[in-house]
Design a protein around this motif. Sequence first.
Motif, PDB file in Angstrom:
ATOM      1  N   UNK A 155      79.808  43.430  56.630  1.00 56.89           N
ATOM      2  CA  UNK A 155      80.924  43.613  57.556  1.00 56.89           C
ATOM      3  C   UNK A 155      81.589  42.272  57.844  1.00 56.89           C
TER       4      UNK A 155
ATOM      5  N   UNK B 153      69.228  56.815  54.768  1.00 59.31           N
ATOM      6  CA  UNK B 153      70.637  56.546  54.508  1.00 59.31           C
ATOM      7  C   UNK B 153      71.172  55.335  55.238  1.00 59.31           C
ATOM      8  N   UNK B 154      70.577  54.996  56.377  1.00 65.40           N
ATOM      9  CA  UNK B 154      71.080  53.834  57.116  1.00 65.40           C
ATOM     10  C   UNK B 154      70.715  52.552  56.359  1.00 65.40           C
ATOM     11  N   UNK B 155      71.585  51.563  56.499  1.00 71.86           N
ATOM     12  CA  UNK B 155      71.369  50.315  55.780  1.00 71.86           C
ATOM     13  C   UNK B 155      70.117  49.611  56.278  1.00 71.86           C
TER      14      UNK B 155
ATOM     15  N   UNK C 105      80.469  55.229  51.604  1.00 75.96           N
ATOM     16  CA  UNK C 105      79.183  54.518  51.554  1.00 75.96           C
ATOM     17  C   UNK C 105      79.000  53.660  52.799  1.00 75.96           C
ATOM     18  N   UNK C 106      80.072  52.992  53.216  1.00 75.82           N
ATOM     19  CA  UNK C 106      79.983  52.134  54.398  1.00 75.82           C
ATOM     20  C   UNK C 106      79.732  52.993  55.640  1.00 75.82           C
TER      21      UNK C 106
ATOM     22  N   UNK D 204      77.340  46.874  49.125  1.00 79.56           N
ATOM     23  CA  UNK D 204      77.575  48.169  48.471  1.00 79.56           C
ATOM     24  C   UNK D 204      77.973  48.012  47.004  1.00 79.56           C
TER      25      UNK D 204
ATOM     26  N   UNK E  65      78.252  55.899  55.805  1.00 82.41           N
ATOM     27  CA  UNK E  65      76.882  56.415  55.805  1.00 82.41           C
ATOM     28  C   UNK E  65      75.890  55.318  56.183  1.00 82.41           C
ATOM     29  N   UNK E  66      76.061  54.142  55.602  1.00 80.10           N
ATOM     30  CA  UNK E  66      75.096  53.065  55.843  1.00 80.10           C
ATOM     31  C   UNK E  66      75.126  52.587  57.281  1.00 80.10           C
ATOM     32  N   UNK E  67      76.254  52.787  57.953  1.00 78.91           N
ATOM     33  CA  UNK E  67      76.401  52.313  59.320  1.00 78.91           C
ATOM     34  C   UNK E  67      76.341  53.439  60.345  1.00 78.91           C
ATOM     35  N   UNK E  68      76.011  54.632  59.874  1.00 79.33           N
ATOM     36  CA  UNK E  68      75.911  55.753  60.806  1.00 79.33           C
ATOM     37  C   UNK E  68      77.230  56.125  61.443  1.00 79.33           C
ATOM     38  N   UNK E  69      78.331  55.943  60.686  1.00 77.27           N
ATOM     39  CA  UNK E  69      79.649  56.327  61.193  1.00 77.27           C
ATOM     40  C   UNK E  69      79.994  57.665  60.546  1.00 77.27           C
TER      41      UNK E  69
ATOM     42  N   UNK F 292      74.517  46.827  53.694  1.00 77.17           N
ATOM     43  CA  UNK F 292      75.928  46.912  54.028  1.00 77.17           C
ATOM     44  C   UNK F 292      76.422  45.544  54.469  1.00 77.17           C
TER      45      UNK F 292
ATOM     46  N   UNK G 132      79.733  51.525  42.515  1.00 73.97           N
ATOM     47  CA  UNK G 132      80.651  50.761  43.369  1.00 73.97           C
ATOM     48  C   UNK G 132      80.646  49.272  43.036  1.00 73.97           C
TER      49      UNK G 132
ATOM     50  N   UNK H 297      72.325  44.230  57.212  1.00 70.77           N
ATOM     51  CA  UNK H 297      73.785  44.101  57.274  1.00 70.77           C
ATOM     52  C   UNK H 297      74.126  42.620  57.167  1.00 70.77           C
TER      53      UNK H 297
ATOM     54  N   UNK I 258      69.591  50.661  50.997  1.00 67.90           N
ATOM     55  CA  UNK I 258      71.024  50.452  51.111  1.00 67.90           C
ATOM     56  C   UNK I 258      71.272  49.196  51.935  1.00 67.90           C
TER      57      UNK I 258
END
Lengths: 988, 155, 94
Positions: A165, A270-272, B143-144, A593, B146-150, A163, A598, A275, A161
């Motif tokens: 920002x 599950x963690x990206x 999805x965001x 994503x 989960x990927x960022x642990x929020x 992500x 998506x 980033x 995954x």
Amino acid sequence: MTAFRLPSGGRIDRGRTLRFRFDGRSYTGYPGDTLASALLANGVHLMGRSFKYHRPRGPVSAGAEEPNALVAVGAGARHTPNLRATQVELYDGLSATSQNRWPSLAFDAGAAGGLLAPLLGAGFYYKTFMAPGGAWHRLYEPAIRRAAGLGTVPGGPDPDTYTQRYAHCDVLVVGAGPAGLAAALAASANGARVFLVDEQAECGGGLLAEPEALIEGKAAAAWLAEALAALAARPGVTILPRTTAFGCFAQNFVGLAERLTDHLAAPLPGLARERLWKLRAGRVVLATGAIERPLVFAANDRPGIMLAGAARGYLARWAVKPGTRAVLAVADDSGYAAARDLARAGVAIAAIAELRPHVACETFGLPVRPATAVVGSIGRLRVAAADLRPIGGDSVGGGGVERVPCDLLLMAGGWTPSLHLFSQARGKPVFDAARAMYLPGEHRPGEAPDGLASAGACRGVFGLAACLEDGYAAGEARGGPATGRRFAVSGDLPPAGGFEGLVPGSPARKAFVDFQNDVQAADITQAVREGFRSIEHVKRYTTTGMATDQGKTSNINALAIAAGALGRPMPAVGLTTFRMPYTPVTFGSFAGHARGELFEPVRRTPMHAWAQARGAVFEDVGQWQRAHHFPAPGEAAADAVARECRAVRQRAGLFDASTLGKIEVVGPDAAAFLDRLYTNSWARLAPGRCRYGLMLNEAGFVMDDGVVGRLAADRFHVTTTSSGAAAVLHHMEDYLQTEFSDLRCWLTSVTEQWAVIAVQGPRARAIVAPLVEGVDLAAFAHMSVAECRVAGFPARLFRVSFTGELGFEINVPAGHGQAVWEAVWAQGKAHGLEPYGTEAMHVLRAEKGYIVVGQDTDGTVTPDDLGLSWAIGKAKPDFVGRRSLTRPDMLAEGRMQLVGLLTDAASAPLEEGAQITAAPPRTGMAAIGHVTSAYRSATLGRPIALALLADGRARIGQTVHIPMPGGSLAATVAGPVFHDPEGARLDG
Amino acid sequence: MADLTPADPGPRHILRGPAGGAALGGLIVPDQPCRAAEAGPRAALWLGPDEWLLLGFAAVETPFAVVDVGHRSLGFRLAGPRAAELLAGGVPLDLSPAAFPVGTCTRTIFEKAEIVLWRRAEAAWHIEVARSFAPYLCDMIAAIAAANGIGGQER
Amino acid sequence: MLLIRCPVCAMDRPELEFRHAGQAHVARPADPGAVDDAAWAAYLYLRDNPKGVVAERWRHVHGCGRFFNALRHTVSDRILATYPAGASRPEVAP
Ligand SMILES: [Zn+2]
């Protein structure tokens, strides 16, 4: 303890041992190691084979500039090729493999390619292309592809995954070396939002490898720890290690690639993995440092030959001795810091070949030979000796060469400021002739574009104290008072000196300039001999600087060699452009994503679930998913469409038209506005009535169409095509805001407010009537609209037809769409109502000659071309597009006109887009039109087509020809209305 | 940490025309760009110099253009200390309290969906998104997160 | 991604919220019927393409929805000024 690990020191955690594999063999290392440092600690220098000649290679550097030690990490879908071993952080269980070797790294069959080296010289790609026809394809390309790949692709879709920002800050500081740290300290002093990013796992840059220097009385490492703690305590400060500023765009928009999990043995699921930051900064301070230059001499590429600063780094940061007996080739004072540190760690210094005639700095009693060059090396998989020659000695190949045994040969060729980001931000590098280096053209804080400043070594400021002070000044807020903050530093050995080009006395063959692309000094001089003058051309011809490292270690040497061969100064030859990314960025990071479900919004109508439960086959129409047809179990698509068409013509069909664009036009001048935007006249349309509207662009071409209902004197419900909804609203707003701003009316998109349920067919009235309250359907004429209730919900009921049958379109608030749909469905069962999809809708409208804008039109079609002149309000003085309709080309003969085409009843439907010829097609014959719509008509029992045909209406009755894959078909030109031309069926 | 929940603001209308500064249903239609006015259950969100999103008005008495858009969009409440961080996964605006103070509202984008974003409190946001884009928006936010642990609220 | 100042929102906003809308100050003739063919073709199709400052229309389509004008330098890609539709072109130092 591995063989080359020092017993103490280094920034590694000796409390834990990590096991890893390289090319199948097991090794150990420590947390804090890179793959390169751990392999060196195990005595492994051979980490790869070169791209073109498959020469054995080891790490040249300890960082991002590494051209040689490229490895692949991971297996299967997580296999990642072309990673720099100098940046791969070690974790327990890491498994890496070398690249460009077969069958093994130590014995590489392709190295025999080295024997073909003369064939692979400068420009070989281009010359090979000119070989006799087909040779490239048959011979060269397959062989070269096998031999010269750069890594292999992963084995499946990326399972990780990624992500992204957005972020915003007052000051971005790129690089957490001394200049960057000082800049961040200064910038954040008053609470500003500051980002400090560094590509390494640990912040500190050069401070991480400064065992001797004291800053303000503290060891460099201690000062670093305090500075980082101070920054971390400030709430506005964000510190991002393992983060590469890979691209610097307009107005301080900077791309940051943050690596989150690659250094972990077991990342949290599950963690990206990465980033991507899209950062907008008020100011940017570039503190990107400088990259040490190799010296270009023959066989300067063997494992065990590396940059002096890198060797220093391996010692200080990872407590690794890169060798036991070293020769140094030095042209810069910083080489002596490396020699000193190595000697103190117990590495024998066999000789220091100093290129310069005199040395001004401290030499620590080491064996320095001034005015001496290293001109060659020997060794197979590791350097075994260096060839030293006094400068001004005998000619190449002659005597005067002393062979000095060593297992480590270090190069201190001087430092190249890292201008990559500065250049990406459109800063102009300027050449400092005295120091032979390119520097940022506008380098004083506040002067560069957009508040982008460079500080420290990336603008040619060397030495700890100078870098700290320069960084601090760059970080201080603009407009405020400069504090002139000083930093007391001792024990530092600042760089000074440097050399660029081919070392005097060395052969140019096998003297590598660009390690990764295997470009030799001889290749560059050859390119000049063959007539290349600009460095941009030399670069492309020789491929120097074109590898994944973008020539970080090679560009200046290549430029100097080219300039020397041309007899011109370096700046006259030019500097190649720096392009993003600074180091490679994964596709995953760029995609973020936006993958799979998506990737793009999937828009579904309020009745989607019903259609899905009914087994509808959907098609994508823009972002919308629409039911294409509703097959019965086991029914073929064509049969389903034919059945749906028959149901509409014989009984009734139910159709989801919710995707139609809808715009509510409100205000006292609403009719006047529509008069100007549509060809039709609206002033005299009574409330409660509808009209087909045709919209042109200013050039007179059909842009959109749809039914417009007048709900009240000052309120219209305008429909547009599904795909044209946004464009039509934009077009209307444009004219309303800028050209017709005197009109008092306003536009609101209501596309998603209303679900639209079309009921079409002779039984439509009987089905709808029991559900409708507030309208007398018996008196509700074709092209009427009423606000009423349907199935108990507020509704806008239209009596319109896009099938030629009696029809209604029930608009209900979207949240009630499914309920009303189901009510109609229940009501229709007794009448043989069937749902129909977009394909049947298309067939039914084509049978009636109703156009679909964008399918039967292409942006060059006028109302008259379509036979729609009747839709033009002749009395109107003006509307958008009107003036253009009388331009000469619009009235000329030969325009493409909409017609029908009838082929033999038994033939397959024509292909949409097929060309049309006047006679059976021959090569060279001009097309006179093309097919725009083609279907098999169940109603007529034959294929039908619509076409745009030159002078089409004059050709009605004639025969034309359509080339199809199986041979050409003859067709008779007809009018575009195939069914019920009188329109008798509209009344059921 | 951050919770996304459906928010039903009741009726929705679009008000268009020179209505800035007018009194309407107990509040003043905001004249200032990107500001929302609230009065009890009702709110008027500035979308453009002649365009407001009215939330919670059963009926609107005004000489200007009013269109019922009660079903056009769906509303969501996003709240929690990491809500702004989560929004930064798709919204390109600076959402710091200084740049986007409480009471700010605007049309903008979240990745490939257009939204109306309204900051109701330091850590509480209201999002309006066109009905058919709502699944995309919710899935993207999930999805965001989960990927960022929020994670959502700890239960 | 450019940062564009919307003169209506009075804020710098990201380019993603905007849509470009062609050359500015190309006024639609008040009476198109009185314009000859050549002049009308020029109105439709002929646009400036300078190396330097251009006046162009943008719309804050994912923001306030308004069309406005911007002066942009085609070499540096810098937006030098933005101003409301209908306002006259401001003087800027290129
Ligand atoms: Zn705006």
